[in-house]
Each structure stands twice: as structure tokens, then as C-alpha cells.
Design an enzyme around this catalytic site. Structure first.
Site, short mmCIF file in Angstrom:
data_model
loop_
_atom_site.label_atom_id
_atom_site.label_comp_id
_atom_site.label_asym_id
_atom_site.label_seq_id
_atom_site.Cartn_x
_atom_site.Cartn_y
_atom_site.Cartn_z
N ASP A 1 -14.24 39.71 -1.63
CA ASP A 1 -14.77 41.02 -1.16
C ASP A 1 -14.29 42.00 -1.87
O ASP A 1 -15.01 43.16 -2.23
CB ASP A 1 -14.83 40.96 0.08
N LEU B 1 -16.76 24.11 18.25
CA LEU B 1 -16.30 23.39 19.00
C LEU B 1 -14.96 22.99 19.01
O LEU B 1 -13.95 22.10 19.61
CB LEU B 1 -16.96 21.56 18.72
N CYS B 2 -14.20 24.13 18.47
CA CYS B 2 -12.55 24.31 18.14
C CYS B 2 -12.18 24.85 19.60
O CYS B 2 -12.71 25.56 20.34
CB CYS B 2 -12.28 25.22 17.11
N HIS B 3 -10.91 24.21 20.08
CA HIS B 3 -10.40 24.92 21.29
C HIS B 3 -9.60 26.03 20.97
O HIS B 3 -9.04 26.31 19.97
CB HIS B 3 -9.19 23.79 21.70
N MET C 1 -7.84 23.31 11.60
CA MET C 1 -9.25 23.82 11.46
C MET C 1 -8.56 25.65 11.35
O MET C 1 -8.99 26.19 10.54
CB MET C 1 -10.12 23.96 12.53
N GLU C 2 -7.49 25.88 12.01
CA GLU C 2 -7.05 27.27 11.77
C GLU C 2 -6.47 27.48 10.64
O GLU C 2 -6.67 28.56 10.00
CB GLU C 2 -5.95 27.37 13.18
#
Length: 166
Positions: free
Chosen positions: A134, A81-83, A119-120
Site C-alpha cells: 500500500d 472462527l478464531c478465538h 493464525m495471529e
């Protein structure tokens, strides 16, 4: 549309509890910056290998930095739901904490938009930390990625936020 139609006040839920993308069309465009941080705990030998640049896969932190930047740009592809945002800047930095056998990861994202970039920044930190894991898992499978958190954010209707403890 109000900030949230759901009784809980969660903006990503409508009155019936269904997921929705928040309508930001009525919000003002402001300069917004978010900073996030996280940690990768590891064996002392693994940290020394990273510090010396002696890893056979290459420069661990350089690869993790690029991965974090790419992740911030791909955030709406990962978080449903992120823009989609046009980021002005993404910075990913590392600090080697030899006393605690960890790499501290920090990311900042900035833009001029109607919605924030928390969020970014969090995604950048997460993916950079996972990339360190990793690249080093062949020598240290016991590494732990943790303490991913928002440090600060500025701009927007909700105002500034600064984490009290960090």
C-alpha cells in the site's frame, strides 16, 4: 467434545459439515509461540527507496511493523472462527534482500493459552506485507506479495512444528 466430529477430521466442522468454533475448554493452558514469514517482491528502485527511508509517505517498515502488530491483535475480527486471545508478545521484523529485490517479513506471536497463535502470526505477516504494498504502490504497482507460511509453532496438544524448508 472430540477434536472433530466431521469425518474429514477438520476441527472447524461439525458432523453435518457446518462451521463451528472449536471448544478448547478442556485443553491445557500452555505457552505457545508461532512464527510466520512472507515476502514482498519489488523493483530494485522501490527497495532502495525503502532502504533509504526516502518515501514521501514516511518510514515504510515502521508503519508496516505497527500494522502487523495491530493485525495480530485483531485476528478474530478478520478470521471468523478464531478465538480472541490475550497475546503476550507480537514481533514483526524485516530483512531487505537486495540480491532478490524483496522484503522478507517475519512475525512471531506468543501467549499462554488453550489454543495456538499460528493464525495471529500469519495475519501479522500478511498485513505487514500488504502495508508495504500500500505504501509503495504509487511507485511500483507490480509488487508481488507471496510465500506466506508458518515457519514454526510450539506448545499445545499437537506438539511442536518446524518447517523443513525455508
Amino acid at each position: 467434545m472430540s477434536r472433530s466430529d466431521h469425518p474429514s477430521g477438520l476441527s472447524h466442522l461439525d458432523a453435518q459439515g457446518n462451521a463451528r468454533m472449536v471448544d478448547v475448554s478442556q485443553k491445557a493452558v500452555t505457552n505457545r509461540i508461532a512464527v510466520a514469514a512472507g515476502e514482498v517482491h519489488m523493483q530494485a528502485e522501490t527497495l532502495a527507496l525503502i532502504a533509504a527511508g526516502g518515501h514521501k509517505k514516511g518510514d515504510v517498515l515502521a508503519v508496516a511493523r505497527v500494522a502487523g502488530i495491530m493485525a495480530a491483535k485483531k485476528c478474530p475480527d478478520l478470521i471468523p472462527l478464531c478465538h480472541p486471545l490475550l497475546l503476550n508478545a507480537v514481533n514483526v521484523d524485516f530483512e531487505l534482500d537486495t540480491d532478490n529485490c524483496r522484503v522478507l517479513v517475519r512475525a512471531s506471536c506468543g501467549l499462554d493459552a488453550r489454543t495456538g497463535v499460528e493464525m495471529e502470526a500469519l495475519t501479522a505477516v500478511s498485513v505487514a506485507a500488504l502495508t508495504i504494498y500500500d505504501m509503495c504502490k504509487a511507485v511500483d504497482k507490480g509488487m508481488v506479495v507471496n510465500n506466506i507460511r508458518l515457519i514454526s509453532k510450539s506448545g499445545g496438544r499437537s506438539g511442536d512444528y518446524l518447517r523443513q524448508q525455508d
